[in-house]
Design an enzyme around this catalytic site. Structure first.
Site, short mmCIF file in Angstrom:
data_model
loop_
_atom_site.label_atom_id
_atom_site.label_comp_id
_atom_site.label_asym_id
_atom_site.label_seq_id
_atom_site.Cartn_x
_atom_site.Cartn_y
_atom_site.Cartn_z
CB THR A 29 -0.95 0.00 1.22
OG1 THR A 29 -1.70 -1.22 1.18
CG2 THR A 29 -1.90 1.17 1.18
CD GLU A 177 -9.88 -0.98 9.23
OE1 GLU A 177 -8.80 -1.14 9.81
OE2 GLU A 177 -10.00 -0.29 8.21
CE LYS A 219 -9.30 2.38 10.44
NZ LYS A 219 -7.91 2.84 10.53
N GLY A 262 -11.68 5.39 3.90
CA GLY A 262 -12.09 4.51 2.81
C GLY A 262 -12.11 5.11 1.41
NE ARG A 292 -7.35 5.35 1.34
CZ ARG A 292 -8.21 4.48 0.83
NH1 ARG A 292 -8.36 4.41 -0.47
NH2 ARG A 292 -8.91 3.67 1.59
#
Ligand code: 13P
Length: 342
Positions: A29, A177, A219, A262, A292
């Site tokens: 990532t 999560e 989460k 997301g 992000r």
């Protein structure tokens, strides 16, 4: 460490005006993120970038904890201070991603199961020695006509609960999560239905596996229209649909819900959180654990050039501050202009 300490850590992570920075991008990532700014993903570049984030002055006013990756928890700042120590010195709680990624689920085309349970007890012990006080495990689900299957929903819930029980045994707060991916053309109603199914299974498994809700954080995704939907719900509709879904499925004993971003536009992630908190108080703290949506402007400002560190830190500080304001429903889009003047 008993439940009292676990609960204290969970509560500190969702303290007033604060939320979590997710800086736990796996090798794959972070390479994708670096590719987007034309920077090589070398160990030194990854270290330098994380140092930029962790040494941003004042960020600790809005950041309660940072999720690290296995490589990062073992790295140090340029002056030799190990990252976990650096964070602790600012009153920021170090955390660690412990899952080994979402892999294809056998006999279920297009679905995933998150791996990483084998040997997890030993790894948690080591991470605690290295300074981690909380952990993260992410499961993913896609929405389409056939997906997610009950098989995918329940196998991932089972794995999340096994991870959470091991964390509590080891004295780490588990962040659970379950991410329902918002790619696709689905409606907000479909997102709500799927998110509800996933949460229902998750809390059944957590309960059955003796996990103390008070020593956990959730989460989740927000309830959104699919990114490619022909008509997309606005801020108020997202806030109301998300709250309705979580009121139905998340026990009040859970101290906090720390949303992931997301792939939402940065300002949307802030506005959605703000709109939910503006409708409070709620049984749980509603906060953020963004990757992000906290980092994008900083990454773009940095582009791997040491001369840009200060500008990048200002960009990161600004997003942290905006999301800090959204913790109490005090954010307004006009505040974005401050970015140019700080
Ligand atoms: P995003 O906020 O970029 O979705 O990342 C959060 C995260 O930690 C995903 O596991």
């Amino acid at each position: 460490m008993g439940l009292v300490e676990l609960e204290a850590t969970a509560k500190a992570l969702v303290a007033e005006d604060k939320g979590i920075l997710a800086a736990d991008e796996s090798d794959g990532t972070i390479k994708k993120r670096f590719d987007s700014i034309g920077v090589d993903s070398t160990e030194e570049n990854r270290r330098a970038y994380r140092e930029l984030l962790f040494t941003t002055e004042g960020a600790e006013e809005y950041i309660s904890g940072v999720i690290l990756f296995d490589e990062t928890i073992r790295q140090s700042a340029s002056d030799g201070t190990p990252f976990p120590k650096l964070l602790e010195s600012k009153g920021v709680i170090p955390g660690i991603k412990v899952d080994k990624g979402a892999k294809p689920l056998a006999l279920a085309e297009g679905e995933t199961i998150t791996e990483g349970l084998d040997g997890l007890r030993g790894r948690l012990e080591e991470y605690r020695e290295l300074g981690a006080r909380f952990a993260k495990w992410r499961a993913t689900y896609s929405i389409d006509a056939q997906r997610p299957s009950e098989y995918c929903v329940w196998t991932n819930a089972h794995a999340l609960a096994r991870y959470a029980a091991l964390c509590q045994e080891a004295g780490l707060v588990p962040i659970v999560e379950p991410e329902v991916l918002q790619d696709g053309e689905h409606t907000i109603e479909e997102s709500s239905k799927t998110t509800g199914r996933v949460l229902q299974a998750l809390y059944t498994e957590l309960h059955d596996q003796r996990v103390e809700y008070r020593g956990t954080l959730l989460k989740p995704n927000m309830v959104l229209s699919g990114y490619d939907a022909s008509e997309r719900a606005g801020v108020d509709e997202v806030a109301e649909a998300t709250l309705e879904c979580f009121y139905k499925h998340v026990p009040a004993a859970v101290p906090g819900i720390v949303f992931l971003s997301g792939g939402q536009i940065d300002e949307d992630a802030t506005a959605h959180l703000n709109a939910m908190n503006a409708r409070g108080p709620h049984p749980w703290q509603l906060s953020f654990s963004y990757g992000r949506a906290l980092q994008s402007p900083a990454l773009k400002a940095w582009v791997g050039n040491p001369e840009n560190v200060e500008t990048a830190q200002r960009a990161f500080y600004h997003r942290a501050k905006m999301n800090g304001a959204a913790r109490s429903g005090m954010y307004a889009p006009e505040m974005e202009r401050e970015a140019a003047t700080v």
